[in-house]
Design an enzyme around this catalytic site. Structure first.
Site, PDB file in Angstrom:
ATOM      1  CB  VAL A 126      -1.006   0.042   1.183  1.00  0.00           C
ATOM      2  CG1 VAL A 126      -2.031  -1.073   1.073  1.00  0.00           C
ATOM      3  CG2 VAL A 126      -0.298   0.024   2.532  1.00  0.00           C
ATOM      4  CG  ASN A 148      -7.540  -3.894   7.908  1.00  0.00           C
ATOM      5  OD1 ASN A 148      -7.896  -3.688   9.067  1.00  0.00           O
ATOM      6  ND2 ASN A 148      -6.761  -4.922   7.572  1.00  0.00           N
ATOM      7  CB  SER A 170      -6.077   3.443  16.289  1.00  0.00           C
ATOM      8  OG  SER A 170      -5.867   3.140  17.661  1.00  0.00           O
ATOM      9  CE1 TYR A 196      -0.886   1.289  14.476  1.00  0.00           C
ATOM     10  CE2 TYR A 196      -1.776   2.407  16.404  1.00  0.00           C
ATOM     11  CZ  TYR A 196      -1.913   1.487  15.381  1.00  0.00           C
ATOM     12  OH  TYR A 196      -3.075   0.765  15.261  1.00  0.00           O
ATOM     13  CB  ALA A 230       1.925  10.934  14.340  1.00  0.00           C
ATOM     14  CB  SER A 231       0.346   6.876  11.158  1.00  0.00           C
ATOM     15  OG  SER A 231      -0.112   5.785  11.948  1.00  0.00           O
ATOM     16  CE  LYS A 232      -3.559   2.899  12.545  1.00  0.00           C
ATOM     17  NZ  LYS A 232      -4.035   2.288  11.281  1.00  0.00           N
TER      18      LYS A 232
HETATM   19  N1  LIG Z   1      -4.960  -4.774  16.755  1.00  0.00           N
HETATM   20  C1  LIG Z   1      -5.377  -3.694  17.381  1.00  0.00           C
HETATM   21  O1  LIG Z   1      -5.522  -3.681  18.607  1.00  0.00           O
HETATM   22  C2  LIG Z   1      -5.727  -2.443  16.610  1.00  0.00           C
HETATM   23  C3  LIG Z   1      -6.339  -1.377  17.284  1.00  0.00           C
HETATM   24  C4  LIG Z   1      -6.681  -0.242  16.562  1.00  0.00           C
HETATM   25  C5  LIG Z   1      -6.412  -0.176  15.198  1.00  0.00           C
HETATM   26  N2  LIG Z   1      -5.808  -1.229  14.580  1.00  0.00           N
HETATM   27  C6  LIG Z   1      -5.577  -1.116  13.134  1.00  0.00           C
HETATM   28  O2  LIG Z   1      -6.340  -2.097  12.452  1.00  0.00           O
HETATM   29  C7  LIG Z   1      -5.687  -2.473  11.226  1.00  0.00           C
HETATM   30  C8  LIG Z   1      -5.525  -3.978  11.164  1.00  0.00           C
HETATM   31  O3  LIG Z   1      -4.748  -4.376  12.284  1.00  0.00           O
HETATM   32  P1  LIG Z   1      -4.535  -5.887  12.690  1.00  0.00           P
HETATM   33  O4  LIG Z   1      -4.394  -5.881  14.146  1.00  0.00           O
HETATM   34  O5  LIG Z   1      -5.560  -6.747  12.051  1.00  0.00           O
HETATM   35  O6  LIG Z   1      -3.084  -6.130  12.026  1.00  0.00           O
HETATM   36  P2  LIG Z   1      -2.308  -7.470  11.573  1.00  0.00           P
HETATM   37  O7  LIG Z   1      -0.858  -7.234  11.777  1.00  0.00           O
HETATM   38  O8  LIG Z   1      -2.944  -8.653  12.199  1.00  0.00           O
HETATM   39  O9  LIG Z   1      -2.620  -7.484  10.005  1.00  0.00           O
HETATM   40  C9  LIG Z   1      -2.185  -6.438   9.184  1.00  0.00           C
HETATM   41  C10 LIG Z   1      -2.018  -6.969   7.765  1.00  0.00           C
HETATM   42  O10 LIG Z   1      -1.517  -5.897   6.959  1.00  0.00           O
HETATM   43  C11 LIG Z   1      -0.540  -6.423   6.071  1.00  0.00           C
HETATM   44  N3  LIG Z   1       0.373  -5.354   5.662  1.00  0.00           N
HETATM   45  C12 LIG Z   1       1.365  -4.761   6.399  1.00  0.00           C
HETATM   46  N4  LIG Z   1       2.002  -3.859   5.648  1.00  0.00           N
HETATM   47  C13 LIG Z   1       1.410  -3.849   4.437  1.00  0.00           C
HETATM   48  C14 LIG Z   1       1.649  -3.143   3.229  1.00  0.00           C
HETATM   49  N5  LIG Z   1       2.635  -2.225   3.121  1.00  0.00           N
HETATM   50  N6  LIG Z   1       0.862  -3.393   2.157  1.00  0.00           N
HETATM   51  C15 LIG Z   1      -0.129  -4.312   2.251  1.00  0.00           C
HETATM   52  N7  LIG Z   1      -0.380  -5.031   3.346  1.00  0.00           N
HETATM   53  C16 LIG Z   1       0.386  -4.814   4.423  1.00  0.00           C
HETATM   54  C17 LIG Z   1       0.162  -7.493   6.883  1.00  0.00           C
HETATM   55  O11 LIG Z   1       0.820  -8.429   6.028  1.00  0.00           O
HETATM   56  C18 LIG Z   1      -1.005  -8.116   7.651  1.00  0.00           C
HETATM   57  O12 LIG Z   1      -1.595  -9.197   6.969  1.00  0.00           O
HETATM   58  C19 LIG Z   1      -4.363  -1.691  11.227  1.00  0.00           C
HETATM   59  O13 LIG Z   1      -4.522  -0.520  10.473  1.00  0.00           O
HETATM   60  C20 LIG Z   1      -4.148  -1.350  12.698  1.00  0.00           C
HETATM   61  O14 LIG Z   1      -3.343  -0.240  12.872  1.00  0.00           O
HETATM   62  C21 LIG Z   1      -5.471  -2.357  15.245  1.00  0.00           C
END
Ligand SMILES: NC(=O)c1ccc[n+]([C@@H]2O[C@H](COP(=O)([O-])OP(=O)(O)OC[C@H]3O[C@@H](n4cnc5c(N)ncnc54)[C@H](O)[C@@H]3O)[C@@H](O)[C@H]2O)c1
Length: 259
Positions: free
Chosen positions: A64, A90, A144, A158, A160-162
């Site tokens: 991405v 996502n 987030s 992280y 700042a990005s969100k």
């Molecule tokens: N887990 C949490 O507690 C939480 C809380 C708030 C927000 N989030 C956000 O939710 C989203 C999903 O998180 P998750 O916990 O399911 O993460 P995860 O690590 O389980 O899955 C993330 C997926 O993104 C893929 N990925 C990473 N870099 C990439 C790139 N450059 N191009 C394409 N794919 C890429 C990875 O291979 C992985 O399959 C993220 O944006 C995360 O910041 C997560």
């Protein structure tokens, strides 16, 4: 009848965690899904599972952070299914070398910005024209709860990005509202996914430090976040745009003390 019948959805980061869960749920709800991820093995697996639900899902290897790769992802989806209705942006990373600002080096800061911020920018930039072509659609940008409040444990880039994802989503919502494109920032609380569980394995107090702030006293299950995303993707949310859509167990509502 499924809640996403007739819709084509592109889900990034669909090889793992919430993205995988979304690929499966959206497929069960009748969507045709582009299961996009950088991790080929995990992405292929999710796509096969989603495809088994409907026969209408395929894997696309995407980075991405790379404009050409994001353009190719949408190009392939449109070529295959003839339309795109939902962008579920996502993919996101939370690496361990992103911590306090005092420790976080510029290259670690930049990698997180490239994936989390620029990634969402690119997915919107190249995806929204397909929605406009259709006369509307839904964009779900994953932010987030840390976009709204300072985290107890700092991950400066992280966070700042969100914040950037949240403000970018609002602005896009305003810009495209009259053209039928809805844009919402989905703001999960802490979720049981590999991203967070990896962090907890390396620090046994990390879970407790976080859970104390959650009125429900537990982390979300991925499917609980995806249920929110499903609402935003479906026509049930036809008057919902520009929101900070919180699914956080009450975290941002709380002033909690440890007893
Ligand atoms: N887990 C949490 O507690 C939480 C809380 C708030 C927000 N989030 C956000 O939710 C989203 C999903 O998180 P998750 O916990 O399911 O993460 P995860 O690590 O389980 O899955 C993330 C997926 O993104 C893929 N990925 C990473 N870099 C990439 C790139 N450059 N191009 C394409 N794919 C890429 C990875 O291979 C992985 O399959 C993220 O944006 C995360 O910041 C997560």
């Amino acid at each position: 009848m499924g809640r996403l019948d007739g819709k084509v959805c592109v889900i990034t980061g669909a090889g793992g965690g919430m993205g995988r869960e979304a690929a499966l749920r959206f497929s069960r709800e009748g969507a045709r899904v582009c299961v996009a991820d950088m991790n080929e093995e995990a992405g292929q697996k999710s796509a096969a599972e989603a495809d088994a639900e409907t026969g209408e899902a395929f894997f696309f290897k995407v980075d991405v952070a790379d404009p050409a790769s994001v353009q190719a992802m949408y190009g392939k989806t449109a070529e295959r299914y003839g339309q795109i209705d939902v962008l579920y942006n996502n993919a996101g990373i939370m690496p361990e070398d992103d911590a306090s600002i005092l420790e976080t080096e510029p290259n670690s800061w930049q990698r997180v910005q490239d994936v989390n911020t620029k990634g969402v920018y690119l997915c919107c930039k190249f995806g929204i024209p397909y929605l406009l072509e259709r006369g509307g659609g839904s964009v779900i940008n994953v932010a987030s709860f840390v976009a709204l409040m300072g985290a107890a444990t700092s991950q400066i880039s992280y966070t700042a990005s969100k914040g950037a994802v949240l403000s970018m989503s609002r602005e896009l919502a305003v810009e495209f509202a009259k053209e039928g494109v809805r844009v919402n920032a989905l703001c999960p609380g802490p979720v049981e996914t590999p991203l967070l569980l990896r962090l907890f394995e390396s620090d046994e107090n990390a879970a407790q430090r976080r859970l104390i702030h959650v009125p429900m006293g537990r982390m979300a299950r991925p499917e609980e976040i995806v249920a929110g995303a499903l609402f935003l993707a479906s026509d049930d949310s036809s008057y919902v745009t520009g929101t900070s859509f919180l699914v956080d167990g009450g975290l941002t509502a709380a002033y909690v003390t440890p007893e």
